[in-house]
Motif scaffolding. Structure first.
Motif, mmCIF file in Angstrom:
data_model
loop_
_atom_site.group_PDB
_atom_site.id
_atom_site.type_symbol
_atom_site.label_atom_id
_atom_site.label_comp_id
_atom_site.label_asym_id
_atom_site.label_seq_id
_atom_site.Cartn_x
_atom_site.Cartn_y
_atom_site.Cartn_z
ATOM 1 N N GLY A 1 -43.932 -30.971 -41.359
ATOM 2 C CA GLY A 1 -43.586 -29.814 -40.538
ATOM 3 C C GLY A 1 -44.394 -28.598 -40.930
ATOM 4 O O GLY A 1 -44.978 -27.901 -40.090
ATOM 5 N N THR B 1 -46.931 -27.439 -38.086
ATOM 6 C CA THR B 1 -46.416 -26.339 -37.271
ATOM 7 C C THR B 1 -46.142 -25.075 -38.075
ATOM 8 O O THR B 1 -45.592 -24.111 -37.544
ATOM 9 C CB THR B 1 -45.111 -26.753 -36.574
ATOM 10 O OG1 THR B 1 -44.149 -27.076 -37.595
ATOM 11 C CG2 THR B 1 -45.311 -27.965 -35.687
ATOM 12 N N PRO C 1 -39.313 -28.412 -40.606
ATOM 13 C CA PRO C 1 -38.600 -29.004 -39.471
ATOM 14 C C PRO C 1 -37.137 -28.560 -39.514
ATOM 15 O O PRO C 1 -36.541 -28.444 -40.593
ATOM 16 C CB PRO C 1 -38.723 -30.505 -39.716
ATOM 17 C CG PRO C 1 -39.807 -30.663 -40.708
ATOM 18 C CD PRO C 1 -39.884 -29.414 -41.500
ATOM 19 N N TYR D 1 -43.657 -39.421 -37.690
ATOM 20 C CA TYR D 1 -43.251 -38.112 -37.189
ATOM 21 C C TYR D 1 -44.467 -37.198 -37.038
ATOM 22 O O TYR D 1 -44.609 -36.458 -36.072
ATOM 23 C CB TYR D 1 -42.234 -37.505 -38.164
ATOM 24 C CG TYR D 1 -41.822 -36.090 -37.854
ATOM 25 C CD1 TYR D 1 -41.146 -35.793 -36.675
ATOM 26 C CD2 TYR D 1 -42.105 -35.050 -38.738
ATOM 27 C CE1 TYR D 1 -40.766 -34.494 -36.391
ATOM 28 C CE2 TYR D 1 -41.724 -33.761 -38.460
ATOM 29 C CZ TYR D 1 -41.057 -33.483 -37.285
ATOM 30 O OH TYR D 1 -40.691 -32.202 -36.998
ATOM 31 N N ARG D 2 -45.382 -37.303 -37.997
ATOM 32 C CA ARG D 2 -46.576 -36.468 -37.975
ATOM 33 C C ARG D 2 -47.446 -36.806 -36.744
ATOM 34 O O ARG D 2 -47.967 -35.918 -36.073
ATOM 35 C CB ARG D 2 -47.362 -36.708 -39.270
ATOM 36 C CG ARG D 2 -48.499 -35.751 -39.532
ATOM 37 C CD ARG D 2 -49.830 -36.372 -39.224
ATOM 38 N NE ARG D 2 -50.885 -35.368 -39.176
ATOM 39 C CZ ARG D 2 -51.076 -34.561 -38.153
ATOM 40 N NH1 ARG D 2 -50.273 -34.580 -37.107
ATOM 41 N NH2 ARG D 2 -52.078 -33.693 -38.153
ATOM 42 N N LEU E 1 -45.865 -35.356 -33.666
ATOM 43 C CA LEU E 1 -46.141 -33.925 -33.517
ATOM 44 C C LEU E 1 -47.515 -33.712 -32.897
ATOM 45 O O LEU E 1 -47.681 -32.890 -31.996
ATOM 46 C CB LEU E 1 -46.080 -33.222 -34.881
ATOM 47 C CG LEU E 1 -44.683 -33.016 -35.469
ATOM 48 C CD1 LEU E 1 -44.781 -32.294 -36.806
ATOM 49 C CD2 LEU E 1 -43.817 -32.221 -34.517
ATOM 50 N N GLU F 1 -47.413 -34.618 -29.303
ATOM 51 C CA GLU F 1 -46.684 -33.583 -28.581
ATOM 52 C C GLU F 1 -47.608 -32.395 -28.299
ATOM 53 O O GLU F 1 -47.632 -31.849 -27.192
ATOM 54 C CB GLU F 1 -45.492 -33.129 -29.426
ATOM 55 C CG GLU F 1 -44.331 -32.614 -28.621
ATOM 56 C CD GLU F 1 -43.176 -32.240 -29.532
ATOM 57 O OE1 GLU F 1 -43.407 -32.104 -30.756
ATOM 58 O OE2 GLU F 1 -42.069 -32.074 -29.029
ATOM 59 N N GLY G 1 -50.061 -33.334 -42.400
ATOM 60 C CA GLY G 1 -50.101 -32.491 -41.205
ATOM 61 C C GLY G 1 -51.397 -31.725 -41.031
ATOM 62 O O GLY G 1 -51.531 -30.967 -40.082
#
Lengths: 167, 493
Positions: B35, B39, B43, B91-92, B95, B98, B327
């Protein structure tokens, strides 16, 4: 976030990964060698234990004294490994060592084969011979291939156990 | 029996809990760092995620304390850490997808599959009290395994994805049945070889110092070889084929201690693959991509080119020694970065250092499996544990080898890491089985019964009638001695 924090987090995570890996390996290490350390303390700790345990090292004494004519080694002693302290009187016949119940010296050793090695007399000396074991037999850290003579005090390594001729 | 007590191991549940804490720390901080890296903020659900993962780990831990108190303390933490790292990487990738406008989210699904897998692993640990029960189902396992392998070939049920026909789709789920087949196969091979190994170990002619088996004993290996080659040709998947045959050869070697089986197996398989690649186009294409990956025209070929493979290599290269950090890289440029190429993604973000740590985790896992197989007292358990740990090791080799261009790319998944419900499920069951066998391997030998205490085995000078001590080895054709007995040194004068 500053560049420094990012770098520290990045390297910190790698350190964490390796810390986990190394501590897992630490646990494995204890599992590999732990039993041997424990077994070294065993004889002293179990001295007052019931006859089978306490009597093991002392047992061969009478039989040894009854046989004085042989000049060579008179007993085979396990000096390391799960059976540490066990003594076998040497007679005139071969001693078969391994995990199989039919062996003369039955080793409770995960790393020994069922019929691992043989120690036998020839003339005035005793010889050791590997019986085609998986992990090999070592005499003073030299792998044993053919039958080789064993002098008293030489170390025969079989799996985790070390045996010695004495007397 | 002091000498036997020396073998007593600590149950290790405390150690396991300690390692679990570190493993969870790895998993949760990976999630948080993803996260932060992608970003710039934590998260939102990091606490909930951590609690959920810790809950899953604790459930297995408690089940182990209850049903397998002597199970190996390292297996569970390693598995949890790998699963957590995999989740964070999936999850990475989510992201990144996305950010580019994609809407497919895999991390949530994978988390759900993790929960299902953990539940199933617990069921295995609770229901299966003794792994030897499985030996009764040797031939049932064979039929189940064959059924599972053939399943994707049934029209309407099986689907072809990226040229390989190893998937089935039913009720909205897609599954890779060969993942589950490998467990059934391990059970079958273990049960079969433990009964037949004596024949298979018989010596035949000796060629160049290598003790070959007798010609007439080649039957089983020929059957499995034919099956593996048929899989390669019909399902167009080198991975399943390699796994099927590799597992059999490895277990055959463990069962018979004959190196010649490995040589024979290797030669047969290499010959079969060479023949298949010369005869069938799709196998040849795989080999062409592998050997000429860096050619411009192979790279550019739209479907079936080497773009994925080469981009994965570029990713690994840009990761370098210490990686870009969670990330911070662009692992999503590789197609299937969350499943087939998750190792390349991890290599990019964690670098060689991180990837090595992950590979050492697999090494530790397999070492525990092999150690279990050395320690366990029955032949079936030995072969089962060896086979299952070999499967994990072999899958790692095939996947990492494929990504690093050591062998042609296959459709296998990295155990525990890669996205994929069936793979996760199967590997958690394997972990549960290994834990079950290791519990048996590390459990101290049962207390000697009164009958045995009446025959003092050690300590007292033994005479003729004691030279044939009572047999204490339990049932089973290959039970090594549990209790220690001594006889005198043969003929006494």
């Amino acid at each position: 976030m500053s560049e420094l924090t990012v770098t520290l987090l990045r390297l910190g995570y790698l350190v964490l990964l390796w810390a986990f890996v190394l501590s897992a390996i630490g646990v494995l290490r204890r599992d590999l060698y732990g039993t041997r350390i424990v077994s070294r303390k065993r004889p002293a700790a179990s001295a007052p234990a019931p006859a089978p345990a306490g009597g093991t090292p002392a047992a061969p004494a009478p039989s040894r004294s009854s046989r004085g004519r042989r000049t060579g080694p008179t007993r085979l002693v396990v000096t390391e490994g799960p059976l540490r302290g066990t003594t076998l009187p040497l007679g005139t016949s071969a001693v078969l060592i391994g995990r199989a119940p039919s062996c003369t010296l039955v080793l409770d050793d995960d790393y020994s084969s069922s019929r691992h090695a043989r120690v036998f007399p020839e003339g005035d000396q005793w010889l050791v011979e590997d019986m085609g074991s998986t992990n090999g037999t070592f005499l003073d850290d030299q792998p044993v291939t053919d039958a080789v003579p064993v002098r008293a005090g030489a170390q025969i390594r079989i799996g985790q156990s070390v045996l010695e001729l004495q007397g | 029996m002091a000498t036997v007590e020396a073998h007593r191991v600590r149950a290790g549940r405390g150690t396991e809990l300690g390692l679990l804490v570190v493993a969870l720390l790895i998993a949760v901080s990976a999630y948080a760092l993803v996260g932060l890296g992608a970003t710039d903020e934590l998260p939102a659900d990091v606490a909930g995620y951590g609690a959920g993962l810790a809950g899953l780990a604790l459930v297995v831990h408690v089940v182990l304390r209850w049903r397998a108190p002597y199970a190996d303390p390292v297996i569970l933490p390693v598995v949890i850490a790998l699963n957590g790292i995999g989740l964070a990487m999936i999850y990475r990738i989510d992201l990144a997808r996305e950010a580019r406008g994609g809407d497919e989210m895999f991390a949530g699904k994978q988390l759900a599959w993790s929960a299902i897998s953990v539940a199933l692993a617990c069921v295995v640990l609770i229901v299966l009290r003794d792994h030897r029960t499985l030996r009764r189902y040797t031939y049932t396992a064979m039929i189940v395994a064959l059924g599972l392998i053939v399943l994707p070939l049934i029209p309407g049920l099986g689907v072809e994805i990226n040229g390989a026909r190893i998937w089935i789709r039913a009720l909205g789920f897609s599954l890779q049945p060969s993942e589950l087949a490998k467990i059934a196969l391990a059970v079958f091979f273990a049960g079969y070889l433990v009964t037949h190994r004596d024949t298979l170990a018989l010596a035949g002619p000796k060629v160049l110092g290598l003790q070959l088996p007798r010609i007439r004993d080649l039957g089983p290996i020929l059957v499995v070889w034919a099956g593996a080659i048929a899989t390669l040709v019909l399902q167009k998947d080198l991975g399943t084929s390699l796994l099927l045959f590799g597992m059999f050869v490895a277990m055959l070697y463990v069962a018979t201690e004959r190196l010649s089986w490995i040589v024979i197996g290797f030669v047969m398989f290499a010959g079969g693959v060479a023949f298949a690649s010369a005869t069938f186009g799709h196998v040849a294409a795989r080999f062409h991509i592998w050997l000429h990956a860096l050619d411009q025209d192979v790279f550019d070929r739209a479907p079936g080119g080497s773009g994925q493979l080469v981009r994965g290599l570029f990713g690994l290269a840009s990761g370098g020694l210490f990686g870009t950090g969670w990330g911070q890289g662009r692992p999503d440029l590789v197609p299937y970065a969350e499943s087939d190429f998750i190792v390349a993604s991890l290599g990019e973000e964690l670098g060689l250092t991180g990837l090595m740590a992950i590979l050492v985790m697999y090494l530790v896992l397999c070492q525990r499996g092999i150690r279990t197989s050395i320690g366990v007292r029955d032949g079936f358990g030995k072969l089962l544990a060896a086979g299952l740990s070999f499967v994990i090791a072999f899958q790692c080799f095939v996947v990492v080898g494929g990504i690093t261009r050591i062998i042609p790319l296959t459709g296998l998944t990295m155990p525990f890491l890669a996205y994929g419900g069936s793979s996760l499920l199967a590997n958690w069951i394997i972990a549960a089985l290994l834990l079950r066998v290791s519990d048996d391997a590390r459990r101290p030998a049962p207390e000697v019964t009164g009958l045995l205490l009446e025959t003092p085995a050690g300590g007292i000078p033994l005479d003729e009638e004691a030279r044939n001590p009572v047999a204490v080895a339990g049932p089973g054709d290959d039970q090594p001695t549990e209790a220690i007995r001594r006889t005198n040194g043969g003929g006494r004068s």
